[in-house]
Motif scaffolding. Structure first.
Motif, PDB file in Angstrom:
ATOM      1  N   PRO A 886       3.609 -19.048   2.071  1.00 11.51           N
ATOM      2  CA  PRO A 886       4.733 -19.985   1.910  1.00 11.51           C
ATOM      3  C   PRO A 886       4.453 -21.308   2.618  1.00 11.51           C
ATOM      4  N   GLU A 887       5.102 -22.364   2.131  1.00  5.90           N
ATOM      5  CA  GLU A 887       4.942 -23.673   2.756  1.00  5.90           C
ATOM      6  C   GLU A 887       5.599 -23.709   4.121  1.00  5.90           C
ATOM      7  N   HIS A 888       6.764 -23.068   4.282  1.00  6.17           N
ATOM      8  CA  HIS A 888       7.480 -23.089   5.551  1.00  6.17           C
ATOM      9  C   HIS A 888       7.503 -21.673   6.125  1.00  6.17           C
ATOM     10  N   LEU A 889       6.829 -21.482   7.254  1.00  9.19           N
ATOM     11  CA  LEU A 889       6.787 -20.165   7.895  1.00  9.19           C
ATOM     12  C   LEU A 889       7.804 -20.034   9.014  1.00  9.19           C
ATOM     13  N   GLY A 890       8.289 -21.134   9.551  1.00  4.29           N
ATOM     14  CA  GLY A 890       9.258 -21.061  10.628  1.00  4.29           C
ATOM     15  C   GLY A 890       8.596 -20.762  11.962  1.00  4.29           C
ATOM     16  N   SER A 891       9.425 -20.324  12.913  1.00  2.00           N
ATOM     17  CA  SER A 891       8.947 -20.097  14.284  1.00  2.00           C
ATOM     18  C   SER A 891       8.337 -18.724  14.477  1.00  2.00           C
ATOM     19  N   SER A 892       8.536 -17.806  13.545  1.00  2.04           N
ATOM     20  CA  SER A 892       8.057 -16.433  13.699  1.00  2.04           C
ATOM     21  C   SER A 892       6.813 -16.217  12.851  1.00  2.04           C
ATOM     22  N   GLU A 893       5.979 -15.291  13.305  1.00  2.00           N
ATOM     23  CA  GLU A 893       4.783 -14.988  12.530  1.00  2.00           C
ATOM     24  C   GLU A 893       5.145 -14.176  11.289  1.00  2.00           C
ATOM     25  N   LEU A 894       4.315 -14.279  10.305  1.00  2.00           N
ATOM     26  CA  LEU A 894       4.531 -13.602   9.034  1.00  2.00           C
ATOM     27  C   LEU A 894       4.139 -12.137   9.168  1.00  2.00           C
ATOM     28  N   HIS A 895       5.071 -11.210   8.804  1.00  2.62           N
ATOM     29  CA  HIS A 895       4.774  -9.779   8.897  1.00  2.62           C
ATOM     30  C   HIS A 895       4.000  -9.270   7.696  1.00  2.62           C
ATOM     31  N   GLY A 896       4.204  -9.841   6.541  1.00  2.00           N
ATOM     32  CA  GLY A 896       3.499  -9.380   5.343  1.00  2.00           C
ATOM     33  C   GLY A 896       4.272  -9.746   4.085  1.00  2.00           C
ATOM     34  N   TYR A 897       3.831  -9.143   2.977  1.00  2.00           N
ATOM     35  CA  TYR A 897       4.417  -9.430   1.676  1.00  2.00           C
ATOM     36  C   TYR A 897       4.828  -8.124   1.002  1.00  2.00           C
ATOM     37  N   GLY A 898       5.913  -8.183   0.269  1.00  2.00           N
ATOM     38  CA  GLY A 898       6.356  -7.066  -0.550  1.00  2.00           C
ATOM     39  C   GLY A 898       6.296  -7.455  -2.022  1.00  2.00           C
ATOM     40  N   VAL A 899       5.752  -6.563  -2.839  1.00  2.00           N
ATOM     41  CA  VAL A 899       5.566  -6.823  -4.257  1.00  2.00           C
ATOM     42  C   VAL A 899       6.437  -5.842  -5.044  1.00  2.00           C
ATOM     43  N   VAL A 910      11.195  -2.255  -8.850  1.00  2.00           N
ATOM     44  CA  VAL A 910      10.549  -1.102  -8.213  1.00  2.00           C
ATOM     45  C   VAL A 910       9.472  -1.620  -7.272  1.00  2.00           C
ATOM     46  N   PRO A 911       9.446  -1.150  -5.985  1.00  2.00           N
ATOM     47  CA  PRO A 911       8.358  -1.576  -5.073  1.00  2.00           C
ATOM     48  C   PRO A 911       7.013  -1.092  -5.604  1.00  2.00           C
ATOM     49  N   ALA A 912       6.020  -1.969  -5.546  1.00  2.00           N
ATOM     50  CA  ALA A 912       4.682  -1.615  -6.038  1.00  2.00           C
ATOM     51  C   ALA A 912       3.962  -0.686  -5.078  1.00  2.00           C
ATOM     52  N   PHE A 913       4.338  -0.681  -3.803  1.00  2.14           N
ATOM     53  CA  PHE A 913       3.701   0.190  -2.809  1.00  2.14           C
ATOM     54  C   PHE A 913       4.639   0.272  -1.619  1.00  2.14           C
ATOM     55  N   GLU A 914       4.371   1.230  -0.758  1.00  2.00           N
ATOM     56  CA  GLU A 914       5.199   1.407   0.437  1.00  2.00           C
ATOM     57  C   GLU A 914       4.779   0.403   1.506  1.00  2.00           C
ATOM     58  N   GLY A 915       5.759  -0.086   2.248  1.00  2.74           N
ATOM     59  CA  GLY A 915       5.472  -1.011   3.332  1.00  2.74           C
ATOM     60  C   GLY A 915       5.103  -2.392   2.828  1.00  2.74           C
ATOM     61  N   LEU A 916       4.394  -3.133   3.688  1.00  2.00           N
ATOM     62  CA  LEU A 916       4.022  -4.512   3.394  1.00  2.00           C
ATOM     63  C   LEU A 916       2.506  -4.643   3.409  1.00  2.00           C
ATOM     64  N   THR A 917       2.026  -5.675   2.784  1.00  2.00           N
ATOM     65  CA  THR A 917       0.599  -6.001   2.807  1.00  2.00           C
ATOM     66  C   THR A 917       0.421  -7.366   3.441  1.00  2.00           C
TER      67      THR A 917
END
Length: 1287
Positions: A886-899, A910-917
């Motif tokens: 993303p262009e704007h991440l803010g003050s916190s670190e990025l935990h991952g992406y959900g698809v 429907v989630p493509a997989f469990e958790g985040l990548t």
């Protein structure tokens, strides 16, 4: 002496160069060689060319040429010419004929239009200052001269407008060349729906260039590049003066790309190019930018009309030009309209039109402009006094030095300097200087008082300027801290700034604070410290307080809580008689506080005799018609506070004499026996007092027990007391250990009685667990915690939360009323600031200790959506997606992406997989073939998921055919050699979709599945042999086939083994101490070359084997240095790359070394004649010496036999003279002359003679008196002559 390095010399005097040609044209490459007889070869793609109808090769002396007839696209390749050891490479580039013609026509038309415009300007614009001013013509600097691709812009570089009637053709335009085409790719597909247009801008203004691309037919997001000139990529130049933007409209599926040039400079002018590509599609567009010099009224600079801004930004004090001309934000194309002078319009307009003009052109300081307008002269004559005037405005930072300079025509003239009309006197801060015809005014340590109008007066003429003093921004060095105070307390919010006496602004919840009539707020300054004082804080004072300067701000939160509960009147012990009324009364500070009354730890309930009242701050417990059972300890516990008020009610009995008699003891309790109702509740830390009425005659004895243990006054906390009619059991400072079942036993001679009393000790609860931060928002967070392990014996009625900044030590309470849930949303926090949380548990007794602090957290908002989601690959059941962060991440670190994905027309994601990548690409498997699917991606951080980004359209899950291609690893491109029983594992990668049919074969036959295993995947195929054998050697072929398209590759494998033993070892001859052996190679070489043989010998007496030759290449050898009298046998091993043969080959016979002597007859040789005539290898060198000092003459001679040496002076033999000494050592001859005088000068000669000949060398010796120099130096020619003579 090392040999000099030879310099490589090219065989070519003239080299051929790369050419560009149209289809169907004839191309000639020419070259010249250094030598006329040199042989020349021409190559195309490393293949030699021969003369035919297509290629014509000519040679004329040292000139050579290659002619290519009727050029086609296939002729576009790499060529080379070779002569001797030199090779020159060059290229032929072929352009489509139609494209070239179209480009030429377009260029011609555009140049004609430009020339026509210039002609019209020259005819009709005679009155236009810009047309007559050569400086107004937009010229291109030599360093930025346009390339042939930018020829349309070259028309602007014409030095002067053409004369009327001139016949100007496009071919005559400077910079136009028909043989060169623009830098355009051949695949022009027209991706642009809107192309950037050429534009004009004035220096200092902004301009936008917009390009739009329709992505409806594109599978991948288009990539755009902006260039200046031909090669300068502007992506790396993005910054203060250049910004590149990108927008996407989901509805129209149109990408908008924008290049914004900010504060244009003259160097920005030139030709630009925009290129867009998407996989195999490409399009480009050329456009121009013309930058005009800023035009102002003569003698006046428009900057003088504005004062500096005071908005507190970093550039406070800068001149503000932004409001001069109005610019539309939605304007996407810059029209070539003439610039309008606002000052000229205001001069000509009537006063009633001033406001309309100000609104039209965005003028904000109209009043200031009108004041300046009155001071302006309509026509200003050229000054005869000033050669150089002051600039219209200057700017300097506070505390720095400023120097104003003018030049006058007369060096002797006096000048006056005025400030706001008042003459300036020379002081320490104002210094006047006169250097030639220049006059200087220097202002040291500029302050805000120096911000004024300065005038230099010479006679009746003057020039004026304005000096703007820029004040540096005031920053906050010590920030505000959060505070929590009690109601009515004094509050001081303190901060520290970077400068003393700076002005600050205080705000509460965004509203500025001022000194009002009630003097609620006081503002205090102490040097760099600024304090906001609130005398008596109230609930209304809660909120966020901000202090602002022109260089920063600081925020803190103030929370006001109620005061602690104070006891104004405590309850007192009472002694009452039967039938009287007992009143317990107390007064506390808070009228709203409720409370509970207890008797001996049991809550008192209101009934017919008992009345409980609460009026204002007074709490009363009234007992009417007092009875003996009302006697006991009474306690008042305020709700929410961990303390109580206690008092004792004593019952006064009327004594009546009666005749004593024996009565059995009796315990008088309301609830007796082993029941749960007889429970006494006491607060931990308070006194436990059990007063049990008893009767019996005579007075019974009392025993207190807890379980089986008899309670005695063993420690200071326990007291047992018996009085007439009562037994009292007291424990000071009860705690949890004192909880349990107590028994009281009374005995006398008439009997005994027993009663059980259950004592329960209640306390404040244990602290809860450390809170956990479930999620965070932009200014809030959701916190959760676990209840305490122990509730202190009373139910938890709620929790109190506190927070603080990580770097602060002050905790702030978030709620004053107990919060019943274990999940709480805390608000009103500052984004980007690190916080901690803690929790208290509250029951009826009081509040627990605080919990451990939570992990530090930062309130942040969710990130913006990911960008650039696209399909990277697709098959029948899988899809590969990729995107960018993303262009704007803010003050916190990025935990991952959900698809997520869903079918087209459905809203069920429907989630493509469990958790985040954490990766920006993913492969989704097990998708339904042929189904149209939609996909979206979210970014997750501490605050939760971002807005999703989805594909522009649904994707059909279906394989896209890809041509099969085998990628042979580099190590398998040559023969693979393995030893017998080694494992063979060949991994051959390939590409191809759908999955190709893979076939392996060996030497044209199918593989044996018992010996060879083959495993295939989507991207590679593996050939595996667990234990290789000799028969596995051969040529393996692998073939990929997709429908009727196939690809093949071959791999050669060689399995090698130990060789067999050599054959027929024979002893061919024995002489002296030597034995000659001979043998034949082995029949089996182990499937590889025999690298040599190992020969060993053994004495038959000891049979110990010794190696004679370890790696011998030939099949015969001589074994030497044998011992006389011994008998030897021999054996030989064959050696290859694997090792020695398993068995050796032994000699059939043995060799015996005879002891008998023999006469050695040496061979006769013809003696070599080593004689050599004398030859001087180093000559005598002529010298000039000083008289009285020994002198030596040296040379070197070679000859066999050793020659006889004789020295001569002026051809006279001096061998026997005592004045001279001769030395000869290793062919070096030295003549020493002892203390020579003037008559010792002359010609000295050395002569060497032997039987083979003679040689002579001579030199000149000059003797000069001390302190003189040689009259004539020996020239270099003479020395060379002597050297040549010696040679």
């Amino acid at each position: 002496m090392p040999e000099p390095v030879k310099k490589t010399v090219s065989a070519f005097a003239k080299k051929p160069k790369t050419q560009v040609a149209e289809e169907g044209a004839t191309v000639v490459f020419e070259t010249e060689t250094e030598k006329p007889d040199a042989k020349v070869r021409w190559q195309c793609n490393t293949k030699d060319l021969v003369s035919d109808d297509k290629y014509v090769i000519k040679a004329d002396g040292n000139k050579h040429s290659l002619t290519i007839q009727a050029v086609t696209k296939e002729d576009g390749a790499a060529y080379a010419v070779i002569a001797g050891g030199s090779k020159v490479k060059f290229d032929l580039k072929v352009k489509e004929k139609e494209v070239m013609e179209e480009v030429k026509l377009e260029l011609k038309e555009k140049v004609k239009e430009e020339v026509k415009e210039k002609k019209e300007e020259a005819q009709g614009g005679a009155g236009d200052p810009a047309a007559s001013d050569p400086a107004a013509t937009d010229t291109v600097a030599p360093a930025e001269a346009p390339t042939p691709a930018e020829t349309p812009a070259a028309a602007d570089t014409t030095p002067a407008a053409p004369q009327p009637g001139a016949n100007i053709q496009a071919h005559d335009t400077p910079g136009f060349d028909e043989s060169q085409a623009p830098d355009m790719k051949t695949d022009l597909t027209g991706l642009f729906t809107e192309k950037p247009q050429s534009g004009e801008v004035t220096v200092g203004e902004n301009i936008n260039f917009v390009a739009k691309v329709n992505a409806t037919s594109l599978l991948k997001k288009p990539t755009i590049k902006w260039f200046k000139g031909k090669w300068m990529d502007l992506a790396s130049k993005s910054g203060k003066n250049l910004q590149l933007k990108e927008l996407y409209d989901r509805n129209s599926k149109v990408y908008t790309f924008e290049m914004q040039i900010i504060a244009a400079k003259p160097s920005f002018a030139g030709a630009y190019r925009c290129e867009v590509s998407s996989r195999d599609k490409f399009d480009s567009c050329n456009f121009d930018l013309t930058v005009h010099e800023a035009r102002a009224v003569e003698g006046f600079d428009i900057r003088a009309a504005f004062r500096r801004t005071m908005d507190g930004s970093e550039e406070a004090g800068e001149l503000d030009f932004s409001a001069l001309l109005k610019k539309s934000a939605s304007k996407t194309q810059v029209k070539n309209e003439p610039d309008e002078d606002v000052w000229e319009i205001l001069q000509k307009a009537p006063a009633s039109e001033y406001e309309k003009i100000a609104f039209q052109y965005g003028i904000t300081d109209l009043r200031g402009m009108l004041k300046r307008l009155k001071k302006m002269k309509k026509e200003e004559k050229k000054s005869e006094v000033f050669l150089k005037k002051l600039d219209p405005a200057y700017q300097v930072e506070k505390g720095h030095k400023m120097k104003l300079c003018i030049e006058v025509a007369n060096e002797d003239v006096d000048v006056k300097w005025l400030k706001n009309g008042q003459e300036i006197q020379s002081t320490g801060r104002y210094i006047f200087e006169s250097v030639g015809n220049k006059r200087y005014l220097t202002i040291n340590h500029c302050s805000l008082s120096d911000d004024a109008t300065y005038t230099c007066v010479v006679g009746d003429e003057k020039c004026t300027t304005e000096l703007f003093v820029k004040e540096p921004p005031v920053t906050i060095t010590s920030h505000l801290e959060d505070q929590m105070v009690m109601k009515g307390e004094r509050v001081e919010l303190e901060c520290e700034v970077s400068e003393e006496g700076a002005t600050v602004k205080w705000e509460k919840d965004g509203v500025e604070l001022t000194r009002d009539e009630s003097f609620k707020y006081r503002f205090k300054k102490d040097g760099r410290k600024h304090v906001l004082i609130i005398n008596e804080a109230t609930k209304e004072d809660c909120g966020h307080y901000t202090v602002k300067t022109n260089g920063g701000e600081s925020m803190s939160e103030l929370m006001v809580s109620e005061k602690e509960l104070e006891v104004y009147q405590n309850i007192a012990d009472l002694t009452v008689k039967a039938k009287d009324e007992a009143v317990f009364k107390c007064e506390v500070s808070d009228e709203t506080v409720k409370g509970i009354w207890y008797k001996n730890g049991v809550e008192v309930k209101a009934d017919a005799r008992t009345n409980i009242t609460h009026i204002g701050r007074i709490h009363k417990l009234t007992i009417a018609d007092v009875k003996p059972e009302d006697q006991g300890d009474y306690t008042f516990v305020p709700e929410g506070y961990a303390f109580n008020l206690s008092a004792k009610l004593n019952f006064l009995e009327v004594k009546i004499d009666y005749v004593p008699r024996q009565d059995p003891p009796k315990i008088h309790l309301d609830c007796m026996g082993h029941t749960a109702d007889s429970t006494i509740v006491v607060v931990a830390g308070n006194k436990l007092r059990l007063d049990v009425p008893i009767t019996g005659d005579p007075a019974p004895t009392v025993v207190w027990t807890k379980g089986e243990k008899v309670m005695t006054e063993g420690d200071g906390r326990l007291h047992v007391e018996s009085t007439k009619g009562h037994c009292i059991f007291t424990i000071e400072g009860a705690d949890k250990q004192d909880e349990g079942l107590y028994s009281v036993i009374v005995r006398n001679p008439a009997g005994e009685d027993k009663a059980d009393i259950n004592v329960k000790v209640v306390d404040a609860p244990d602290p809860p667990s450390a809170p956990r931060i479930l999620s965070v928002g932009e200014d809030s967070c959701v916190v959760q915690w676990d209840p305490p392990k122990s509730d202190g014996g009373n139910p938890i009625i709620g929790y109190v939360l506190e927070r603080k900044k990580k770097k602060s030590y002050r905790w702030m309470r978030l709620n004053f009323d107990p919060y019943t849930d274990t999940t709480y949303e805390a608000k009103r926090m500052i984004e980007g600031v690190e916080y901690e949380m803690r929790v208290y548990a509250v029951n009826a007794i009081g509040m627990s200790c605080h919990s451990a602090a939570s992990q530090p957290f930062i309130p942040v908002a969710p990130t913006s959506e990911p960008i650039g989601l696209c399909v990277d690959d697709i098959s029948d059941t899988t899809i590969s997606l990729k995107w960018r962060t993303p262009e704007h991440l803010g003050s916190s670190e990025l935990h991952g992406y959900g698809v997520e994905y869903c079918k087209e027309g459905s809203d069920e994601w429907v989630p493509a997989f469990e958790g985040l990548t954490e990766r920006t690409s993913v492969i989704i498997r097990d998708l339904p073939t042929g189904e149209k699917m939609q996909f979206r991606v979210r970014a997750y951080n501490m605050a939760g998921p971002s807005a999703p980004i989805s594909l522009a359209q649904a994707v059909t899950i279906r394989e896209i055919m890809q041509k099969p291609k085998i990628w042979i690893p580099r190590n398998l491109r040559q023969t693979l050699i393995k030893k017998v029983e080694e494992t063979i594992n060949l991994v051959i990668p390939f590409q191809g979709k759908p999955r190709p049919v893979i076939t392996w074969s060996k030497d044209g036959e199918h593989l044996n599945p018992k010996q060879v295993s083959v495993r295939n995947s989507d991207t590679d195929t593996i050939l595996f042999i667990r234990k290789s054998e000799r028969k596995d050697s051969g040529k393996y072929e692998v073939k990929l086939q997709i429908e009727n398209v196939e690809d093949t590759a071959s791999i050669s494998i060689q399995i090698v083994d130990l060789p067999g033993s050599p054959e027929k070892l024979k002893i061919m001859d024995v002489w002296g101490f030597n034995v000659a052996l001979e043998w034949k190679p082995p029949k089996d070489n182990g499937n590889c070359e025999i690298t040599g043989y190992m020969i060993q010998k053994a004495d038959k007496k000891t049979m110990e084997w010794y190696t004679v030759y370890e790696l011998y290449r030939r099949t015969n050898c001589v074994v030497a240095d044998l011992i006389m009298g011994n008998e030897y046998i021999f054996r030989i091993y064959a050696v290859n790359m694997v090792g020695l043969s398993l068995e050796p080959c032994f000699s059939a016979d043995s060799a015996y070394i005879q002891k008998t002597g023999f006469e050695y007859k040496p061979p006769t040789y013809k003696e070599h004649d080593f004689s050599e005539a004398p030859k001087f290898t180093h000559p005598l060198m002529s010298r000039s010496v000083i008289a009285g000092y020994n002198a030596t003459l040296s040379c070197s001679v070679r000859g066999i036999p050793k020659p006889k040496v004789t020295w001569y002076k002026n051809k006279m033999d001096i061998s026997n003279e005592a004045k001279y000494r001769m030395f000869s050592k290793q062919g070096i001859l030295t003549l020493e002359i002892r203390k020579p005088c003037s008559f010792d000068g002359g010609v000295y000669m050395c002569k060497a003679v032997n039987a083979s000949g003679e040689d002579v060398v001579e030199c000149k010796l000059e003797i000069r008196p001390p302190g003189t120099f040689p009259q004539a130096q020996i020239t270099k020619e003479e020395r060379d002559k002597q050297t040549n003579k010696a040679d």
